[in-house]
Enzyme design. Structure first.
Site, PDB file in Angstrom:
ATOM      1  N   ALA A  29       0.802  -1.223   0.000  1.00 35.03           N
ATOM      2  CA  ALA A  29       0.000   0.000   0.000  1.00 35.03           C
ATOM      3  C   ALA A  29       0.832   1.270   0.000  1.00 35.03           C
ATOM      4  O   ALA A  29       0.403   2.298  -0.518  1.00 35.03           O
ATOM      5  CB  ALA A  29      -0.947  -0.008   1.203  1.00 35.03           C
ATOM      6  N   LYS A  82      -3.436   4.360  -4.048  1.00 37.60           N
ATOM      7  CA  LYS A  82      -4.407   3.439  -4.643  1.00 37.60           C
ATOM      8  C   LYS A  82      -5.408   2.940  -3.595  1.00 37.60           C
ATOM      9  O   LYS A  82      -6.568   2.683  -3.914  1.00 37.60           O
ATOM     10  CB  LYS A  82      -3.680   2.284  -5.331  1.00 37.60           C
ATOM     11  CG  LYS A  82      -2.809   2.750  -6.487  1.00 37.60           C
ATOM     12  CD  LYS A  82      -2.074   1.614  -7.173  1.00 37.60           C
ATOM     13  CE  LYS A  82      -1.135   2.143  -8.240  1.00 37.60           C
ATOM     14  NZ  LYS A  82       0.025   2.875  -7.702  1.00 37.60           N
ATOM     15  N   ASP A 112       1.953  -3.070   4.357  1.00 39.96           N
ATOM     16  CA  ASP A 112       3.248  -2.661   3.817  1.00 39.96           C
ATOM     17  C   ASP A 112       4.337  -3.090   4.791  1.00 39.96           C
ATOM     18  O   ASP A 112       4.064  -3.277   5.981  1.00 39.96           O
ATOM     19  CB  ASP A 112       3.311  -1.145   3.593  1.00 39.96           C
ATOM     20  CG  ASP A 112       4.353  -0.774   2.536  1.00 39.96           C
ATOM     21  OD1 ASP A 112       3.997  -0.672   1.356  1.00 39.96           O
ATOM     22  OD2 ASP A 112       5.530  -0.615   2.902  1.00 39.96           O
ATOM     23  N   CYS A 150       4.901   0.075 -12.085  1.00 33.46           N
ATOM     24  CA  CYS A 150       5.104   1.314 -12.859  1.00 33.46           C
ATOM     25  C   CYS A 150       6.382   1.152 -13.695  1.00 33.46           C
ATOM     26  O   CYS A 150       7.216   2.042 -13.751  1.00 33.46           O
ATOM     27  CB  CYS A 150       5.151   2.540 -11.961  1.00 33.46           C
ATOM     28  SG  CYS A 150       6.350   2.456 -10.621  1.00 33.46           S
TER      29      CYS A 150
END
Length: 404
Positions: free
Chosen positions: A233, A238, A256, A354
């Protein structure tokens, strides 16, 4: 444009910290902008954009200036002179700019611009990887786009307002935006502005989030009332988007390995009016095992090279190393193997990065589906977003469904 000594000194100080101390460019620039309260918006923009520009074109400018790292201050002034000359800015009569060979600079620029690794200012190994994985034509266009300045994109917090209302509110505050076709909650700034000082931001009406990143939560196909796990996260961009799509109904578990990031998410969630998120630090395998077969949806926004977001993080290309890429590919497969176990039968999983490299994207999904952990999953669809075709960040997302 006239150069001001105090602004140029700030840029040189910033470059010293970024290039020689290894500090992150965004953090350095945040510090620089607090340096003088008398600076106006134009001064602050000059410091930020000039610093980013020289970071982005470090290899090209260093080659033209004939300097090598570690750069001393004289080296940095020579690179600054290259930047100014190529921008057509008249150099003032300062000692740092004595004997600047303007004609030679332009000649060297023309010469080096014929070679992609210099023209796009990237390390040899990144150029080789991109060429190998995307091919000459696609990589040439993609890496060129990654050197363009990224636009500022907002994501409307639909828990508090609509895109149309937000646009009107920002207009009243002197910030003009436009809709982006195909992006449900996105507004694009027509001119750069500091949106973080607006009441609209402080009241949680929007978050800054690139258009490509906004596609990921939509891809997850969430519904109000579901149990959703965001496994990587971070600070929660998001996660908050998922909460708005779920209308604050159901449960989101934001996980996380870094507790500090989850603390930032907690602050952002409060501002956004999000109250269906539970925070869990992954400090062992226990939190994951407890959630086996429990989730309707799982998002794995996997750690990656970031080669799709170099427009936002131009210093990343100087920090990346080939060994990191090898390690991160192993990590990506590990998280897919482990976190997929949290999806319940008939539940869905999104794997996203990404990055624009197939070895981090579709190849990882293919390897997972052939593995023992992935045999119960099928690929519903995937989406490859390249910056040069979309105009936004490079991204990848794959939607997988667990069989009943």
């Amino acid at each position: 444009m006239r150069l001001h000594r105090n602004l140029c000194f700030a840029v040189i100080d910033g470059l010293t910290l970024i290039f020689n101390e290894g500090n992150y460019a965004d953090k350095v620039i945040q510090q620089l902008l607090k340096r003088d309260k008398r600076w106006g918006a134009r001064d602050r923009a000059f410091v930020a954009e000039t610093t980013y520009d020289i970071v982005r074109w470090k290899r090209l400018y260093a080659e033209i200036a004939e300097v090598k790292q570690p750069f001393d201050r004289d080296n940095l002034w020579r690179m600054f002179a290259v930047w100014a000359t190529l921008k057509g800015i008249k150099l003032p009569d300062w000692k740092y700019f004595e004997n600047t060979p303007s004609r030679k600079i332009k000649g060297r620029f023309d010469e080096l611009s014929k070679i992609r690794k210099f023209r796009e200012s990237i390390p040899d190994w990144i150029d080789n990887v991109g060429l190998e994985e995307l091919g000459e034509a696609k990589w040439t266009k993609e890496i060129a786009m990654q050197n363009e300045q990224a636009e500022v994109i907002l994501r409307t917090n639909t828990l508090k307002t609509t895109k149309e209302k937000l646009q009107n509110i920002l207009h009243e505050q002197g910030i003009e935006t436009e809709f982006i076709k195909g992006y449900n909650a996105a507004l694009k700034l027509t001119e750069r502005a500091n949106v973080f000082v607006t009441d609209a931001f402080k009241n949680g009406l929007f978050e800054v989030q690139d258009a490509s990143s906004q596609l990921v939560a939509d891809f997850l196909d969430v519904k109000p009332g579901m149990k959703v796990i965001d496994t990587c996260a971070g600070a929660g961009g998001k996660t908050l988007h998922i909460a708005s799509l779920m209308e604050n109904k159901g449960q989101i578990v934001a996980m996380d390995i870094y507790e500090s990031k989850l603390k930032k998410l907690k602050v952002r969630a409060r501002r956004n009016g999000v109250h269906n998120v539970d925070l869990k630090v992954i400090d062992s395998t226990k939190p994951i095992k407890k959630l086996h077969n429990k989730a309707d949806r799982v998002l794995i926004d996997a750690p990656c090279s970031g080669l799709g977001v170099l427009r936002r993080n131009p210093d990343a290309k100087w920090k990346l190393e080939p060994e990191f890429l090898d390690r991160i590919r192993v990590t990506q497969q590990e998280v897919l193997q482990q976190y997929s176990k949290m999806v319940k039968p008939e539940g869905k999983l999104v794997y996203a990065t990404c990055s624009v490299l197939p070895s981090e994207n579709q190849n990882q999904v293919e390897a997972f589906l052939k593995s023992e952990a992935g045999v119960n999953f099928s690929l519903v669809k995937d989406k490859k977003v390249l910056a040069h075709t979309s105009g936004f960040d490079g991204f990848y997302m794959a939607l997988l469904e667990r069989k009943s």
